[in-house]
Design a protein around this motif. Structure first.
Motif, PDB file in Angstrom:
ATOM      1  N   ILE A  29     -22.186 100.040 -29.604  1.00 25.32           N
ATOM      2  CA  ILE A  29     -20.741  99.106 -29.339  1.00 25.32           C
ATOM      3  C   ILE A  29     -20.486  99.433 -27.591  1.00 25.32           C
ATOM      4  CG2 ILE A  29     -19.696  99.248 -31.666  1.00 25.32           C
ATOM      5  CD1 ILE A  29     -18.238 101.754 -30.705  1.00 25.32           C
ATOM      6  N   GLY A  30     -19.781  98.564 -27.201  1.00 27.64           N
ATOM      7  CA  GLY A  30     -19.433  98.353 -25.869  1.00 27.64           C
ATOM      8  C   GLY A  30     -17.945  98.538 -25.845  1.00 27.64           C
ATOM      9  N   LEU A  31     -17.447  99.601 -25.093  1.00 27.95           N
ATOM     10  CA  LEU A  31     -16.030  99.563 -24.509  1.00 27.95           C
ATOM     11  C   LEU A  31     -15.833  99.450 -23.127  1.00 27.95           C
ATOM     12  CD1 LEU A  31     -15.639 102.724 -26.892  1.00 27.95           C
ATOM     13  CD2 LEU A  31     -14.563 100.475 -27.335  1.00 27.95           C
ATOM     14  N   PRO A  32     -15.208  98.305 -22.899  1.00 24.55           N
ATOM     15  CA  PRO A  32     -15.125  97.885 -21.354  1.00 24.55           C
ATOM     16  C   PRO A  32     -14.041  98.716 -20.790  1.00 24.55           C
ATOM     17  CG  PRO A  32     -14.439  95.946 -22.686  1.00 24.55           C
ATOM     18  CD  PRO A  32     -14.975  97.080 -23.656  1.00 24.55           C
ATOM     19  N   GLN A  33     -13.921  98.859 -19.575  1.00 29.15           N
ATOM     20  CA  GLN A  33     -12.973  99.488 -18.561  1.00 29.15           C
ATOM     21  C   GLN A  33     -12.425 100.570 -19.420  1.00 29.15           C
ATOM     22  OE1 GLN A  33     -12.539  98.327 -15.349  1.00 29.15           O
ATOM     23  NE2 GLN A  33     -14.581  97.760 -16.251  1.00 29.15           N
ATOM     24  N   ALA A  34     -13.197 101.602 -19.793  1.00 32.13           N
ATOM     25  CA  ALA A  34     -12.710 102.898 -20.211  1.00 32.13           C
ATOM     26  C   ALA A  34     -12.307 103.894 -18.993  1.00 32.13           C
ATOM     27  CB  ALA A  34     -13.913 103.646 -21.150  1.00 32.13           C
ATOM     28  N   PHE A  35     -12.944 103.661 -17.762  1.00 33.09           N
ATOM     29  CA  PHE A  35     -12.518 104.387 -16.663  1.00 33.09           C
ATOM     30  C   PHE A  35     -12.349 103.691 -15.620  1.00 33.09           C
ATOM     31  CE2 PHE A  35     -15.060 107.417 -19.323  1.00 33.09           C
ATOM     32  CZ  PHE A  35     -14.201 108.247 -19.512  1.00 33.09           C
ATOM     33  N   THR A  36     -11.694 104.063 -14.567  1.00 33.69           N
ATOM     34  CA  THR A  36     -11.243 103.366 -13.310  1.00 33.69           C
ATOM     35  C   THR A  36     -12.699 103.201 -12.305  1.00 33.69           C
ATOM     36  OG1 THR A  36     -10.757 105.209 -12.005  1.00 33.69           O
ATOM     37  CG2 THR A  36      -8.997 104.000 -13.163  1.00 33.69           C
ATOM     38  N   ARG A  37     -12.904 102.522 -11.495  1.00 33.79           N
ATOM     39  CA  ARG A  37     -13.905 102.280 -10.918  1.00 33.79           C
ATOM     40  C   ARG A  37     -13.895 103.433  -9.742  1.00 33.79           C
ATOM     41  NH1 ARG A  37     -16.731  97.600 -10.862  1.00 33.79           N
ATOM     42  NH2 ARG A  37     -17.589  97.947  -8.624  1.00 33.79           N
ATOM     43  N   GLU A  38     -12.644 104.085  -9.406  1.00 37.18           N
ATOM     44  CA  GLU A  38     -12.552 104.980  -8.407  1.00 37.18           C
ATOM     45  C   GLU A  38     -13.200 106.318  -9.096  1.00 37.18           C
ATOM     46  OE1 GLU A  38      -9.162 108.304  -6.532  1.00 37.18           O
ATOM     47  OE2 GLU A  38      -8.601 106.282  -7.492  1.00 37.18           O
ATOM     48  N   TRP A  39     -12.780 106.717 -10.563  1.00 40.41           N
ATOM     49  CA  TRP A  39     -13.424 107.593 -11.259  1.00 40.41           C
ATOM     50  C   TRP A  39     -15.004 107.770 -11.324  1.00 40.41           C
ATOM     51  CZ3 TRP A  39     -16.298 108.533 -15.545  1.00 40.41           C
ATOM     52  CH2 TRP A  39     -16.410 109.645 -16.320  1.00 40.41           C
ATOM     53  N   ARG A 194     -20.389  97.157 -16.350  1.00 39.63           N
ATOM     54  CA  ARG A 194     -20.142  97.292 -15.002  1.00 39.63           C
ATOM     55  C   ARG A 194     -19.163  98.874 -14.859  1.00 39.63           C
ATOM     56  NH1 ARG A 194     -20.143  92.957 -11.999  1.00 39.63           N
ATOM     57  NH2 ARG A 194     -18.379  93.681 -10.459  1.00 39.63           N
ATOM     58  N   MET A 195     -18.957  99.091 -13.747  1.00 39.08           N
ATOM     59  CA  MET A 195     -18.242 100.278 -13.417  1.00 39.08           C
ATOM     60  C   MET A 195     -17.035 100.465 -14.358  1.00 39.08           C
ATOM     61  SD  MET A 195     -18.906 100.674  -9.387  1.00 39.08           S
ATOM     62  CE  MET A 195     -17.866 102.047  -9.120  1.00 39.08           C
ATOM     63  N   GLY A 196     -17.216 101.565 -15.150  1.00 38.04           N
ATOM     64  CA  GLY A 196     -15.676 101.778 -16.054  1.00 38.04           C
ATOM     65  C   GLY A 196     -16.017 101.409 -17.381  1.00 38.04           C
ATOM     66  N   ASP A 197     -17.232 100.759 -17.687  1.00 34.94           N
ATOM     67  CA  ASP A 197     -17.555 100.467 -19.150  1.00 34.94           C
ATOM     68  C   ASP A 197     -18.161 101.593 -19.585  1.00 34.94           C
ATOM     69  OD1 ASP A 197     -16.345  98.001 -18.472  1.00 34.94           O
ATOM     70  OD2 ASP A 197     -18.415  96.702 -18.254  1.00 34.94           O
ATOM     71  N   ILE A 198     -18.215 101.698 -20.924  1.00 36.20           N
ATOM     72  CA  ILE A 198     -19.159 102.778 -21.609  1.00 36.20           C
ATOM     73  C   ILE A 198     -19.625 102.086 -22.891  1.00 36.20           C
ATOM     74  CG2 ILE A 198     -17.824 104.811 -20.948  1.00 36.20           C
ATOM     75  CD1 ILE A 198     -16.423 104.743 -23.720  1.00 36.20           C
ATOM     76  N   SER A 199     -20.754 102.660 -23.420  1.00 36.63           N
ATOM     77  CA  SER A 199     -21.213 102.243 -24.613  1.00 36.63           C
ATOM     78  C   SER A 199     -21.370 103.479 -25.582  1.00 36.63           C
ATOM     79  CB  SER A 199     -22.620 101.461 -24.713  1.00 36.63           C
ATOM     80  OG  SER A 199     -23.843 102.431 -24.035  1.00 36.63           O
ATOM     81  N   ILE A 200     -21.353 103.395 -26.866  1.00 33.57           N
ATOM     82  CA  ILE A 200     -21.511 104.332 -27.848  1.00 33.57           C
ATOM     83  C   ILE A 200     -22.773 103.797 -28.767  1.00 33.57           C
ATOM     84  CG2 ILE A 200     -20.560 105.813 -29.422  1.00 33.57           C
ATOM     85  CD1 ILE A 200     -17.677 105.718 -28.244  1.00 33.57           C
ATOM     86  N   ARG A 201     -23.673 104.688 -28.800  1.00 38.13           N
ATOM     87  CA  ARG A 201     -24.599 104.157 -29.838  1.00 38.13           C
ATOM     88  C   ARG A 201     -25.379 105.152 -30.656  1.00 38.13           C
ATOM     89  NH1 ARG A 201     -29.779 105.280 -27.089  1.00 38.13           N
ATOM     90  NH2 ARG A 201     -29.416 106.385 -25.118  1.00 38.13           N
ATOM     91  N   SER A 202     -26.129 104.760 -31.534  1.00 33.11           N
ATOM     92  CA  SER A 202     -26.834 105.674 -32.365  1.00 33.11           C
ATOM     93  C   SER A 202     -28.251 105.682 -31.511  1.00 33.11           C
ATOM     94  CB  SER A 202     -27.384 105.306 -33.861  1.00 33.11           C
ATOM     95  OG  SER A 202     -28.393 105.980 -34.243  1.00 33.11           O
ATOM     96  N   ALA A 203     -28.969 106.959 -31.263  1.00 36.77           N
ATOM     97  CA  ALA A 203     -30.040 106.987 -30.305  1.00 36.77           C
ATOM     98  C   ALA A 203     -31.303 106.581 -31.171  1.00 36.77           C
ATOM     99  CB  ALA A 203     -30.189 108.481 -29.873  1.00 36.77           C
ATOM    100  N   LEU A 204     -30.994 106.296 -32.476  1.00 40.87           N
ATOM    101  CA  LEU A 204     -32.113 105.952 -33.514  1.00 40.87           C
ATOM    102  C   LEU A 204     -32.318 104.345 -33.220  1.00 40.87           C
ATOM    103  CD1 LEU A 204     -31.254 107.859 -36.826  1.00 40.87           C
ATOM    104  CD2 LEU A 204     -32.888 108.434 -35.064  1.00 40.87           C
ATOM    105  N   THR A 205     -31.272 103.643 -32.846  1.00 39.95           N
ATOM    106  CA  THR A 205     -31.378 102.155 -32.574  1.00 39.95           C
ATOM    107  C   THR A 205     -32.376 101.957 -31.256  1.00 39.95           C
ATOM    108  OG1 THR A 205     -28.919 102.272 -32.891  1.00 39.95           O
ATOM    109  CG2 THR A 205     -30.122 100.174 -32.249  1.00 39.95           C
ATOM    110  N   VAL A 206     -33.435 101.292 -31.922  1.00 42.03           N
ATOM    111  CA  VAL A 206     -34.856 100.955 -30.747  1.00 42.03           C
ATOM    112  C   VAL A 206     -34.290 100.350 -29.574  1.00 42.03           C
ATOM    113  CG1 VAL A 206     -37.016  99.881 -30.708  1.00 42.03           C
ATOM    114  CG2 VAL A 206     -36.170 100.976 -32.821  1.00 42.03           C
ATOM    115  N   HIS A 207     -34.868 101.065 -28.505  1.00 41.81           N
ATOM    116  CA  HIS A 207     -34.467 100.328 -27.306  1.00 41.81           C
ATOM    117  C   HIS A 207     -35.450 100.500 -26.010  1.00 41.81           C
ATOM    118  CE1 HIS A 207     -33.219 104.753 -27.404  1.00 41.81           C
ATOM    119  NE2 HIS A 207     -33.552 104.723 -26.175  1.00 41.81           N
ATOM    120  N   ARG A 208     -35.195 100.249 -24.837  1.00 37.90           N
ATOM    121  CA  ARG A 208     -35.978 100.502 -23.866  1.00 37.90           C
ATOM    122  C   ARG A 208     -35.367  99.926 -22.519  1.00 37.90           C
ATOM    123  NH1 ARG A 208     -40.526  95.873 -23.213  1.00 37.90           N
ATOM    124  NH2 ARG A 208     -39.115  93.862 -23.068  1.00 37.90           N
TER     125      ARG A 208
END
Length: 282
Positions: A29-39, A194-208
């Motif tokens: 899942i993605g969670l946009p603008q969790a933090f400020t760009r300054e942070w 973008r800066m400030g966005d975060i994602s939370i994932r299962s590391a089992l989800t196949v990715h690269r």
């Protein structure tokens, strides 16, 4: 340590339920603008400092393919550590998925430099029995981009829903056979946070990670969380000093699972199967 200039609002119950449902379904899942760009600019500075130190000593950084590195660090190397691990969106999802006794077991970062190539499709560790038998996730990874991700910078690519794939035929339980690549390619979604966005994932989800055709690096902080019964902490060497521990809020200490020491020692990265298969960095 820093504090949020404006404390983020907690997730409403219905939004939290929707997010955890999508995490269970898609594995990310993605969670946009969790933090400020300054942070995030401060985070980028801290990553750059730690990366320069790591590359300047033996075993400080481990290759994850040509021109691509992973570095594990100690929590106090990130000025915004408390902000990160106490962010109400992160803590709410962690408690909902992993339970109230989840543990912080990893702080690190990936840096794909200019010239990084496509990684093989993979998951970050073999599927645990709790997931394969009981269809429960017992760990999560939080990713925080330190830059605005552009299409030529080698964006992260993930195949939603593949955290439930049976990994019995995966090499080392992590790397699917090449004949399965077409399926992952067809499912894959490229992420452009973008800066400030975060994602939370299962590391089992196949990715690269994909090829970085730009002249810029794309550093990403990784926060690893375990639920009861998970043992990913054994793969990591995070520690904190007594002074840092004493200054932490009790709500953070309750979840931080690591040794408390008088003096921090630089972490020597473990030369894992993942690094061996993906190849060393130059």
């Amino acid at each position: 340590m820093t504090a949020h200039r404006t404390a983020p609002a907690p997730l409403p119950a219905e939004e939290l339920a929707a997010l955890t449902g999508r995490l269970h379904q898609d594995g990310v899942i993605g969670l946009p603008q969790a933090f400020t760009r300054e942070w995030v600019r401060r985070l980028d500075e801290d990553i750059a400092t730690a990366f320069a130190d790591a590359r300047g000593r033996e075993g400080g950084a481990v290759g994850r393919g040509p021109n691509r590195y992973y570095v594990e660090i100690h929590p106090e190397q990130v000025r915004g550590f408390v902000d990160l691990v106490s962010h109400p969106w992160i803590t709410a999802v962690a408690e909902a998925v992993l339970g109230a006794e989840y543990r912080i077991v990893e702080v690190g970062f990936d840096v794909p430099l200019a010239g990084a190539v496509d990684q093989p499709w993979h998951r970050d560790f073999p599927m645990p029995e709790e997931t394969s038998r009981h269809r429960r996730l017992n760990s999560l990874a939080v990713n925080v981009t330190a830059v605005d991700t552009e299409p030529d910078m080698g964006p992260f690519e993930i195949a939603p829903g593949t955290h439930w794939d049976d990994g019995a035929g995966f090499e080392h339980g992590m790397f699917p056979p090449r004949e399965a690549y077409r399926r992952y390619h067809d499912l894959a979604v490229r992420k452009f946070p973008r800066m400030g966005d975060i994602s939370i994932r299962s590391a089992l989800t196949v990715h690269r990670g994909t090829a970085n055709h730009s002249a810029k690096s794309r550093p990403v902080l990784v926060l690893g969380l375990d639920g009861p019964g998970a043992d990913n902490g054994a793969r990591h060497d995070t520690a904190v000093t007594r002074e840092f521990w004493a200054a932490l809020p009790e709500a953070v200490r309750a979840h931080l699972d690591c040794p408390i020491v008088d003096t921090l020692r630089p972490i020597t990265q473990k030369h894992t199967i993942e690094g061996l298969v993906m190849g060393a960095s130059d």
